[in-house]
Design a protein around this motif. Structure first.
Motif, PDB file in Angstrom:
ATOM      1  N   VAL A 205       0.838  -1.198   0.000  1.00  0.00           N
ATOM      2  CA  VAL A 205       0.000   0.000   0.000  1.00  0.00           C
ATOM      3  C   VAL A 205       0.874   1.249   0.000  1.00  0.00           C
ATOM      4  N   GLU A 206       1.939   1.223   0.782  1.00  0.00           N
ATOM      5  CA  GLU A 206       2.863   2.367   0.827  1.00  0.00           C
ATOM      6  C   GLU A 206       3.461   2.644  -0.550  1.00  0.00           C
ATOM      7  N   VAL A 207       3.893   1.585  -1.234  1.00  0.00           N
ATOM      8  CA  VAL A 207       4.493   1.739  -2.564  1.00  0.00           C
ATOM      9  C   VAL A 207       3.488   2.341  -3.546  1.00  0.00           C
TER      10      VAL A 207
ATOM     11  N   TYR B  54       0.930   6.557  -6.875  1.00  0.00           N
ATOM     12  CA  TYR B  54      -0.272   7.341  -7.174  1.00  0.00           C
ATOM     13  C   TYR B  54       0.020   8.832  -6.996  1.00  0.00           C
ATOM     14  N   ARG B  55       0.696   9.167  -5.921  1.00  0.00           N
ATOM     15  CA  ARG B  55       1.020  10.568  -5.671  1.00  0.00           C
ATOM     16  C   ARG B  55       1.893  11.143  -6.779  1.00  0.00           C
ATOM     17  N   GLU B  56       2.824  10.327  -7.285  1.00  0.00           N
ATOM     18  CA  GLU B  56       3.737  10.767  -8.335  1.00  0.00           C
ATOM     19  C   GLU B  56       3.167  10.569  -9.739  1.00  0.00           C
ATOM     20  N   ARG B  57       1.957  10.009  -9.801  1.00  0.00           N
ATOM     21  CA  ARG B  57       1.275   9.763 -11.084  1.00  0.00           C
ATOM     22  C   ARG B  57       2.102   8.865 -12.013  1.00  0.00           C
ATOM     23  N   PHE B  58       2.750   7.880 -11.435  1.00  0.00           N
ATOM     24  CA  PHE B  58       3.477   6.913 -12.253  1.00  0.00           C
ATOM     25  C   PHE B  58       2.460   6.019 -12.957  1.00  0.00           C
ATOM     26  N   PRO B  59       2.548   5.839 -14.273  1.00  0.00           N
ATOM     27  CA  PRO B  59       1.513   5.097 -15.007  1.00  0.00           C
ATOM     28  C   PRO B  59       1.657   3.578 -14.910  1.00  0.00           C
ATOM     29  N   ILE B  60       0.531   2.929 -14.750  1.00  0.00           N
ATOM     30  CA  ILE B  60       0.457   1.466 -14.731  1.00  0.00           C
ATOM     31  C   ILE B  60      -0.583   1.048 -15.767  1.00  0.00           C
ATOM     32  N   ARG B  61      -0.231   0.067 -16.594  1.00  0.00           N
ATOM     33  CA  ARG B  61      -1.117  -0.331 -17.690  1.00  0.00           C
ATOM     34  C   ARG B  61      -2.411  -0.947 -17.173  1.00  0.00           C
TER      35      ARG B  61
ATOM     36  N   VAL C 103      11.140   6.904 -10.086  1.00  0.00           N
ATOM     37  CA  VAL C 103      10.035   6.844  -9.136  1.00  0.00           C
ATOM     38  C   VAL C 103       9.708   5.415  -8.723  1.00  0.00           C
ATOM     39  N   LEU C 104       9.586   4.513  -9.700  1.00  0.00           N
ATOM     40  CA  LEU C 104       9.171   3.138  -9.418  1.00  0.00           C
ATOM     41  C   LEU C 104      10.193   2.405  -8.558  1.00  0.00           C
ATOM     42  N   VAL C 105      11.445   2.430  -8.960  1.00  0.00           N
ATOM     43  CA  VAL C 105      12.489   1.711  -8.228  1.00  0.00           C
ATOM     44  C   VAL C 105      12.660   2.295  -6.824  1.00  0.00           C
ATOM     45  N   GLU C 106      12.621   3.602  -6.705  1.00  0.00           N
ATOM     46  CA  GLU C 106      12.807   4.238  -5.399  1.00  0.00           C
ATOM     47  C   GLU C 106      11.629   3.967  -4.466  1.00  0.00           C
ATOM     48  N   ALA C 107      10.425   3.891  -5.008  1.00  0.00           N
ATOM     49  CA  ALA C 107       9.253   3.616  -4.175  1.00  0.00           C
ATOM     50  C   ALA C 107       9.360   2.241  -3.530  1.00  0.00           C
ATOM     51  N   PHE C 108       9.765   1.236  -4.308  1.00  0.00           N
ATOM     52  CA  PHE C 108       9.936  -0.105  -3.747  1.00  0.00           C
ATOM     53  C   PHE C 108      11.126  -0.165  -2.794  1.00  0.00           C
ATOM     54  N   ALA C 109      12.212   0.523  -3.145  1.00  0.00           N
ATOM     55  CA  ALA C 109      13.399   0.517  -2.284  1.00  0.00           C
ATOM     56  C   ALA C 109      13.076   1.123  -0.924  1.00  0.00           C
ATOM     57  N   SER C 110      12.273   2.154  -0.894  1.00  0.00           N
ATOM     58  CA  SER C 110      11.903   2.802   0.363  1.00  0.00           C
ATOM     59  C   SER C 110      11.101   1.871   1.265  1.00  0.00           C
TER      60      SER C 110
ATOM     61  N   HIS D  56      13.671  -6.489 -15.280  1.00  0.00           N
ATOM     62  CA  HIS D  56      13.320  -5.106 -14.991  1.00  0.00           C
ATOM     63  C   HIS D  56      11.946  -4.938 -14.365  1.00  0.00           C
ATOM     64  N   GLN D  57      11.054  -5.881 -14.594  1.00  0.00           N
ATOM     65  CA  GLN D  57       9.688  -5.771 -14.070  1.00  0.00           C
ATOM     66  C   GLN D  57       9.571  -6.249 -12.629  1.00  0.00           C
ATOM     67  N   HIS D  58      10.583  -6.973 -12.140  1.00  0.00           N
ATOM     68  CA  HIS D  58      10.471  -7.755 -10.916  1.00  0.00           C
ATOM     69  C   HIS D  58      10.935  -6.997  -9.663  1.00  0.00           C
ATOM     70  N   PHE D  59      10.047  -6.961  -8.670  1.00  0.00           N
ATOM     71  CA  PHE D  59      10.370  -6.396  -7.361  1.00  0.00           C
ATOM     72  C   PHE D  59      10.037  -7.447  -6.314  1.00  0.00           C
ATOM     73  N   THR D  60      10.942  -7.645  -5.352  1.00  0.00           N
ATOM     74  CA  THR D  60      10.768  -8.741  -4.409  1.00  0.00           C
ATOM     75  C   THR D  60      11.141  -8.355  -2.987  1.00  0.00           C
ATOM     76  N   ARG D  61      10.443  -8.935  -2.044  1.00  0.00           N
ATOM     77  CA  ARG D  61      10.739  -8.722  -0.626  1.00  0.00           C
ATOM     78  C   ARG D  61      11.764  -9.722  -0.131  1.00  0.00           C
ATOM     79  N   THR D  62      11.966 -10.800  -0.876  1.00  0.00           N
ATOM     80  CA  THR D  62      12.835 -11.881  -0.399  1.00  0.00           C
ATOM     81  C   THR D  62      14.187 -11.897  -1.085  1.00  0.00           C
ATOM     82  N   GLY D  63      14.359 -11.123  -2.143  1.00  0.00           N
ATOM     83  CA  GLY D  63      15.626 -11.094  -2.870  1.00  0.00           C
ATOM     84  C   GLY D  63      15.694 -12.093  -4.002  1.00  0.00           C
TER      85      GLY D  63
END
Length: 248
Positions: free
Chosen positions: A119-121, A126-133, A219-226, A240-247
């Protein structure tokens, strides 16, 4: 689809999206905005890559809602023997901006322990208006990762093995609900000389930054990193599409 369980709303991200937005059903891939969704008036083009031209002062507030799921809800993505059960997963309805700068509401399934982070990400995006298909569970594609990627769908949980399956087969982080693939066409997986999905070939040159792309420092990479998530864009076989909590 079975009824959603008791919803939990995040007070810090409160705000109910206008009823006209509706939701994307799980019967098949969405091809456009929800019926009646307000169209954002065109504004000046942003000078930040990845941000579409949409600057309406009347933008609806970000919305998020978490609910439980059942095995019936996950008929296309879960089966007995998966590493986590439906009781450990949650469905989240989330606000997002499409590539035309219009507000939408989508759904993603993730592990219950990462719902606040997700939800945070998405609140940041949403705040930064990053587009999602589009944003819908992979069940809308019968659990097919290939079909979901080809439709440029952003998704989370899917009980499947890691790709490619080298050595001993192992579960993907998606099988635990702790990975999210964002805009697969704009952010393809490059492995063994292949581009997944094939339409992502047009985005193989990562120096040509365009809306929806995941780039280092963007924006996208930094949002997940935060939120403590890792990005697959720096791997030996860049995902490039993949973001993970487990590495993984």
């Amino acid at each position: 689809m079975a009824a959603m369980g008791r919803g939990v709303r995040y007070p810090l991200l409160a705000g109910v999206l206008a009823a006209a937005l509706g939701t994307t059903g799980c019967g098949g891939p969405a091809t456009g905005p929800a019926s009646g969704a307000p169209t954002m008036p065109a504004g000046p083009t942003s000078n930040r890559p990845g941000i579409p031209p949409a600057d309406s002062p009347a933008a609806p507030a970000f919305v998020s809602e978490v609910s439980t799921v059942t095995a019936a809800d996950l008929a296309g993505s879960w089966r007995p023997g998966c590493p986590v059960g439906p009781d450990q997963l949650r469905r989240i309805r989330l606000g997002y901006w499409d590539f035309d700068g219009r507000p939408q509401v989508g759904t993603i399934v993730v592990h219950r322990t990462v719902t606040a982070e997700v939800v945070e990400v998405f609140a940041t995006l949403y705040r930064e208006r990053f587009p999602i298909r589009r944003l819908q569970p992979v069940d809308a594609y019968g659990g097919s990762d290939d079909r979901s990627m080809a439709d440029d769908n952003t998704s989370g949980f899917n009980c499947r093995r890691a790709v490619p399956a080298t050595g001993a087969a192992k579960w993907s982080a998606h099988a635990y609900g702790k990975a999210i693939d964002v805009n697969p066409v704009e952010n393809p997986y490059l492995v063994d000389g292949r581009v997944l999905p094939p339409a992502g070939t047009a985005y193989r040159n990562r120096s040509d930054e365009r809306p929806g792309m995941a780039v280092r420092g963007g924006v996208l990479v930094e949002a997940f990193a935060s939120a403590g998530w890792q990005w697959g864009g720096g791997w030996r076989s860049p995902d490039h599409q993949h973001f993970t909590r487990t590495g993984g």
